[in-house]
Design an enzyme around this catalytic site. Sequence first.
Site, mmCIF file in Angstrom:
data_model
loop_
_atom_site.group_PDB
_atom_site.id
_atom_site.type_symbol
_atom_site.label_atom_id
_atom_site.label_comp_id
_atom_site.label_asym_id
_atom_site.label_seq_id
_atom_site.Cartn_x
_atom_site.Cartn_y
_atom_site.Cartn_z
ATOM 1 N N LYS A 27 0.848 -1.193 0.000
ATOM 2 C CA LYS A 27 0.000 0.000 0.000
ATOM 3 C C LYS A 27 0.885 1.246 0.000
ATOM 4 C CE LYS A 27 -4.392 1.263 2.134
ATOM 5 N NZ LYS A 27 -5.153 1.227 3.385
ATOM 6 N N LYS A 84 -8.914 9.779 4.873
ATOM 7 C CA LYS A 84 -8.268 8.840 3.960
ATOM 8 C C LYS A 84 -7.074 8.185 4.643
ATOM 9 C CE LYS A 84 -10.940 9.731 0.380
ATOM 10 N NZ LYS A 84 -12.002 10.477 1.059
ATOM 11 N N ASP A 85 -6.726 6.991 4.155
ATOM 12 C CA ASP A 85 -5.605 6.249 4.722
ATOM 13 C C ASP A 85 -4.292 7.004 4.548
ATOM 14 O OD1 ASP A 85 -7.373 4.286 5.302
ATOM 15 O OD2 ASP A 85 -6.677 2.856 3.806
ATOM 16 N N LYS A 86 -3.340 6.673 5.406
ATOM 17 C CA LYS A 86 -2.012 7.275 5.304
ATOM 18 C C LYS A 86 -1.248 6.715 4.112
ATOM 19 C CE LYS A 86 2.241 8.100 7.899
ATOM 20 N NZ LYS A 86 2.846 8.184 9.244
#
Length: 372
Positions: A27, A84-86
Site C-alpha cells: 500500500k 483517507k488512509d495514510k
Amino acid sequence: MNLAEENTIFKPLYSLKHSSINAYFSKNSDDFVVRERPLYEFSGKGEHLILHINKKDLSTNEALKILSEQSGVKMRDFGYAGLKDKQGSTFQYLSIPKKFESFLSNFSHSKLKILETFTHENKLRIGHLKGNSFFIRLKKVMPSDALKLEQVLMNLDKQGFANYFGYQRFGKFGDNYKEGLEILRGKKMKNIKMKEFLISAFQSDLFNRYLSKRVELSHFANDFSEKELLQIYKISKEEAKELKKQEQFFKLLKGEVLGHYPFGKCFLCEDLSAELERFRARDISAMGLLIGTKAYETGEGLALNLENEIFKDALEFKAKMQGSRRFMWRYLEELKWRYDEEKAHFCIEFFLQKGSYATVVLEEILHKNLPE
C-alpha cells in the site's frame, strides 16, 4: 456477539469460494491510488475555498496539520468529506475560509500538493462525497494467477460484495472495539472524538459479525437441502423453500430492513418476491444494523432471529448509542483490469460508493487478510 467471547478478534467469511491467489500488494503511493469524487459541483462563488490536494503517505490529519502550520488556518476550520488512509496516493478535497487564500500562494511540501482551488458557499462536511475511485497494482502475478484474478473479478462484477468494515476501522491490533465496549460499560474518556470513534468500532464489529452470519446463510442456502436448512435455522418449510429459490448469492429475508440503492430511505421487506426483483436490478439492497436508538428496527422472522443472536448481549448499551443502518451488499462500478505478463503486474481499477473499503474488496479477491 457473545460478550463472553469479546477477546476473539473476528475474521469475516468470504462470499466467493476460490483458493487464495498469490500476488504481492504494497500500500504505497505508486501501487495504491485513491481519487475522491465530490457529491456536487462547486459553485465558483462563496466564502469557502475548496482545495483539491494530492497527498502521498500522509493521513488526512497529518495533511491538515501541514496546511495549518503554513496557512494559519485552525484545525477546526478545515472541512473534508472523508478521512483517507495514510499509505498510498490520495486525491481529495478540503475546504478553508476564503480569507486564508493568500497564505497558501507559496505553499510547498514534498508529500502534499495543492492541485487546484475553487470557491463554494459552504464548508465541506463528512459524507459530502459520492465515493472514491481506486487504482491497485498487484505485483509478482504469474499467468495462472492472472487467469484466476480475471475470473474472480468477473464474478464480483456480477454478484457484488459483502460491505464489511475494513481493518482500518479497528486499529493497529484489530481490537479497538474492546475499548469501545469498556467505555459503554462506564470507563471514562475525556477525548470526545476518540470516545465516539471507539464506540463506533464496537458497532462496526457487531455489524461485521452479523453480515458474516448472513454470508454464511447464503452459502448454506446454496449448498444444503431444504431439510437441512429447517434443522439449522428452525424455520418453516415455506421459508426454506424461499431461500432455495433465490438464485443470486446474497439471500434476502422477509422482515429485514432494506434501503434504496445507493442512497435512500429504509423500509421493511414485506413482499419478498417484489423486492427480490428490485434487488437483482440493484435498485435496493439489504441494510445491516449499527446498533443504537435511532436505527430502523427489523420486523420479524429469521432476519430478527439472526440479528438477536449477534446483538442480544449489546442491548443493555443500546441507549448509549444513536445507531443507524449500513448497506450490507454493494457493487463494484467502473471495473476494469489489465495484466502485464512481462512485468508480472496486474492492475485493477474500480469505483466504490462512500463508506466502502477497497481493502475489503481486495481481501475478497485475494482471499488473504490485510495488512500482511
